[in-house]
Each structure stands twice: as C-alpha cells, then as structure tokens.
Design a protein around this motif. Structure first.
Motif, PDB file in Angstrom:
ATOM      1  N   ARG A 110     -44.601  -4.040  15.121  1.00  0.00           N
ATOM      2  CA  ARG A 110     -46.004  -3.797  14.765  1.00  0.00           C
ATOM      3  C   ARG A 110     -46.201  -3.689  13.266  1.00  0.00           C
ATOM      4  O   ARG A 110     -45.312  -3.964  12.493  1.00  0.00           O
ATOM      5  CB  ARG A 110     -46.474  -2.529  15.446  1.00  0.00           C
ATOM      6  CG  ARG A 110     -45.794  -1.307  14.876  1.00  0.00           C
ATOM      7  CD  ARG A 110     -46.223  -0.076  15.601  1.00  0.00           C
ATOM      8  NE  ARG A 110     -45.667   1.060  14.878  1.00  0.00           N
ATOM      9  CZ  ARG A 110     -46.285   2.199  14.734  1.00  0.00           C
ATOM     10  NH1 ARG A 110     -47.472   2.361  15.240  1.00  0.00           N
ATOM     11  NH2 ARG A 110     -45.711   3.182  14.087  1.00  0.00           N
ATOM     12  N   GLU A 115     -53.670  -3.710  12.827  1.00  0.00           N
ATOM     13  CA  GLU A 115     -53.026  -2.949  13.899  1.00  0.00           C
ATOM     14  C   GLU A 115     -53.008  -1.464  13.564  1.00  0.00           C
ATOM     15  O   GLU A 115     -53.231  -0.618  14.420  1.00  0.00           O
ATOM     16  CB  GLU A 115     -51.595  -3.440  14.117  1.00  0.00           C
ATOM     17  CG  GLU A 115     -51.531  -4.779  14.831  1.00  0.00           C
ATOM     18  CD  GLU A 115     -50.120  -5.310  14.903  1.00  0.00           C
ATOM     19  OE1 GLU A 115     -49.298  -4.925  14.052  1.00  0.00           O
ATOM     20  OE2 GLU A 115     -49.853  -6.124  15.790  1.00  0.00           O
ATOM     21  N   ARG A 116     -52.738  -1.145  12.301  1.00  0.00           N
ATOM     22  CA  ARG A 116     -52.697   0.271  11.911  1.00  0.00           C
ATOM     23  C   ARG A 116     -54.064   0.926  12.080  1.00  0.00           C
ATOM     24  O   ARG A 116     -54.164   2.057  12.559  1.00  0.00           O
ATOM     25  CB  ARG A 116     -52.235   0.405  10.464  1.00  0.00           C
ATOM     26  CG  ARG A 116     -50.769   0.151  10.288  1.00  0.00           C
ATOM     27  CD  ARG A 116     -50.331   0.494   8.883  1.00  0.00           C
ATOM     28  NE  ARG A 116     -48.919   0.201   8.726  1.00  0.00           N
ATOM     29  CZ  ARG A 116     -48.434  -0.581   7.802  1.00  0.00           C
ATOM     30  NH1 ARG A 116     -49.230  -1.142   6.927  1.00  0.00           N
ATOM     31  NH2 ARG A 116     -47.134  -0.789   7.724  1.00  0.00           N
ATOM     32  N   GLU A 119     -54.610   1.368  15.732  1.00  0.00           N
ATOM     33  CA  GLU A 119     -53.764   2.459  16.211  1.00  0.00           C
ATOM     34  C   GLU A 119     -54.336   3.814  15.833  1.00  0.00           C
ATOM     35  O   GLU A 119     -54.315   4.744  16.634  1.00  0.00           O
ATOM     36  CB  GLU A 119     -52.350   2.316  15.632  1.00  0.00           C
ATOM     37  CG  GLU A 119     -51.580   1.161  16.222  1.00  0.00           C
ATOM     38  CD  GLU A 119     -50.276   0.932  15.483  1.00  0.00           C
ATOM     39  OE1 GLU A 119     -49.710  -0.147  15.658  1.00  0.00           O
ATOM     40  OE2 GLU A 119     -49.848   1.820  14.739  1.00  0.00           O
ATOM     41  N   TYR A 122     -57.170   4.502  18.171  1.00  0.00           N
ATOM     42  CA  TYR A 122     -56.663   4.842  19.504  1.00  0.00           C
ATOM     43  C   TYR A 122     -56.100   6.262  19.527  1.00  0.00           C
ATOM     44  O   TYR A 122     -56.369   7.047  20.437  1.00  0.00           O
ATOM     45  CB  TYR A 122     -55.560   3.871  19.933  1.00  0.00           C
ATOM     46  CG  TYR A 122     -56.039   2.516  20.390  1.00  0.00           C
ATOM     47  CD1 TYR A 122     -57.386   2.212  20.488  1.00  0.00           C
ATOM     48  CD2 TYR A 122     -55.128   1.532  20.730  1.00  0.00           C
ATOM     49  CE1 TYR A 122     -57.809   0.963  20.908  1.00  0.00           C
ATOM     50  CE2 TYR A 122     -55.542   0.272  21.156  1.00  0.00           C
ATOM     51  CZ  TYR A 122     -56.891  -0.002  21.238  1.00  0.00           C
ATOM     52  OH  TYR A 122     -57.304  -1.228  21.659  1.00  0.00           O
ATOM     53  N   VAL A 194     -49.164   3.629  21.559  1.00  0.00           N
ATOM     54  CA  VAL A 194     -49.534   3.889  20.159  1.00  0.00           C
ATOM     55  C   VAL A 194     -49.494   5.379  19.869  1.00  0.00           C
ATOM     56  O   VAL A 194     -48.913   5.832  18.891  1.00  0.00           O
ATOM     57  CB  VAL A 194     -50.949   3.330  19.878  1.00  0.00           C
ATOM     58  CG1 VAL A 194     -51.443   3.790  18.514  1.00  0.00           C
ATOM     59  CG2 VAL A 194     -50.930   1.821  19.953  1.00  0.00           C
ATOM     60  N   ARG A 198     -46.672   8.362  17.142  1.00  0.00           N
ATOM     61  CA  ARG A 198     -47.128   9.052  15.937  1.00  0.00           C
ATOM     62  C   ARG A 198     -46.456  10.377  15.734  1.00  0.00           C
ATOM     63  O   ARG A 198     -45.961  10.962  16.614  1.00  0.00           O
ATOM     64  CB  ARG A 198     -48.649   9.228  15.996  1.00  0.00           C
ATOM     65  CG  ARG A 198     -49.351   7.898  16.180  1.00  0.00           C
ATOM     66  CD  ARG A 198     -50.817   8.054  16.344  1.00  0.00           C
ATOM     67  NE  ARG A 198     -51.422   8.408  15.072  1.00  0.00           N
ATOM     68  CZ  ARG A 198     -51.719   7.538  14.094  1.00  0.00           C
ATOM     69  NH1 ARG A 198     -51.477   6.278  14.274  1.00  0.00           N
ATOM     70  NH2 ARG A 198     -52.254   7.935  12.964  1.00  0.00           N
TER      71      ARG A 198
END
Length: 198
Positions: A110, A115-116, A119, A122, A194, A198
């Motif tokens: 990723r 995408e970040r 993410e 999300y 996702v 983290r």
C-alpha cells in the motif's frame, strides 16, 4: 484445442457446460491472469490471489451445469471472483493466520497518497463507530482484533465466559458491518484491514 481457442466465450460456454475439458482450458488461459489481478486488488497477496484464482476456476468447473443462464461469461466470472474473494476475506477475519497474511501483504503493497487519505477516513470512521459501542464491547474488540488474543484468553483476563466474549464480538461486528456498508459502501473487511494496521 487450437480450433477452440479461436471461438468466442459464447461459443465455448456450451462446450464447457457439456464437460469438455478443452473448452475449460481455453477459458482458463483466456481469463486466469485477469482474475488473478482482479483478486489481487482485494487481498494484496500474491499467494492468496493465486489460491483464490484457482478456487474460482475449480468452482466454475464444478458448477458448469448451472451456467446455461449466463449472458456474459466474463461478467459472470468477475462477479464470481468478487463474491468468492469477499467471502474468503470474511472467513479470514475469523482466521488469525489468514488475516495475518492479508495484513502483512497489505502493508507491503500500500501507501500511495490517495490510499493514505482513504485509510485515514476509514480509520476515523471506524474509531467513531467504535466509540458509540458499550465500553465492554470496545474493550473486547480491542483485545480480540487489535491485540489478536483468542476468545479464551480474553475470557480469562476479564473473568467472563468465552460465550460472553463471542456474543460481544458478534454484536460489535454486526454493528460495524451495518454502519460501514451503509455509510461507506464498502465491506467491513476492507475497512478493518486498514484500521488494524494503525
């Protein structure tokens, strides 16, 4: 097989339904790479995408007698691949090993800017939804999903039964699934992957 390879999907489909392995081989060679790439976008794992691709074609062969209603073979194949992949991801959420594989490969693949941002959205959404849950459900979710503890371990730590842990997790996953699908229009599996990174 050379003659068959010149036929269209629509011409090959009756041959496949009739059980002609050569027709299956032509369709496999025609689409297996596309299906692999399609599935890879979901799972971000070459090994998993390869396995799922093989399973899609095995299911195609085993269910060939139910294909007479198919209007677009390619469309049917893509929908089958999507459904099989999402069902497998759901099952992976219940399997620590498979989930670990998806998570590791997702991390490796990723990280574009878009995408970040997605993410972050999300993860923030899921954090908000989790904050609405009862404290005990949040705690059990954290222990089971974020710390990868088994139901038995969580039950022992909290002094409650394994079935109580399971009930909290079923409730939490139902609430999260409904809100994620309704608000974001994506599967809970893709958001959880996702969030758990983290």
């Amino acid at each position: 097989m050379d003659l068959l390879s010149t036929l269209s999907d629509e011409e090959l489909l009756p041959e496949l339904i009739a059980g002609r392995a050569e027709a299956f081989s032509v369709l496999y060679e025609r689409y297996n790479r596309n299906i692999y790439q399609f599935i890879y976008k979901y799972v971000h794992s070459a090994a998993l995408a390869d396995d799922l691709t093989q399973e899609v074609f095995i299911r195609l062969w085993n269910g060939r007698q139910q294909l007479s209603h198919v209007q677009s073979f390619k469309g049917y194949l893509l929908i089958s691949a999507r459904n099989h992949t999402l069902n497998s991801l759901k099952a992976a959420l219940r399997s620590e090993r498979a989930m670990g594989e998806v998570v590791r490969n997702f991390v490796a693949q990723r990280k574009t800017t878009d995408e970040r941002l997605l993410e972050n959205d999300y993860a923030a959404f899921l954090q908000r939804e989790l904050s609405k849950l009862p404290e005990r459900s949040r705690e059990i979710f954290r222990l089971c999903r974020q710390e990868y503890r088994t139901y038995e371990e969580v039950a022992l730590e909290l002094g409650i039964s394994k079935s109580a842990v399971k009930n909290h997790m079923v409730y939490t996953m139902k609430v999260l699934k409904a809100s994620v699908e309704h608000e974001l229009g994506v599967s809970l599996a893709s958001v959880l992957v996702v969030f758990l990174l983290r």
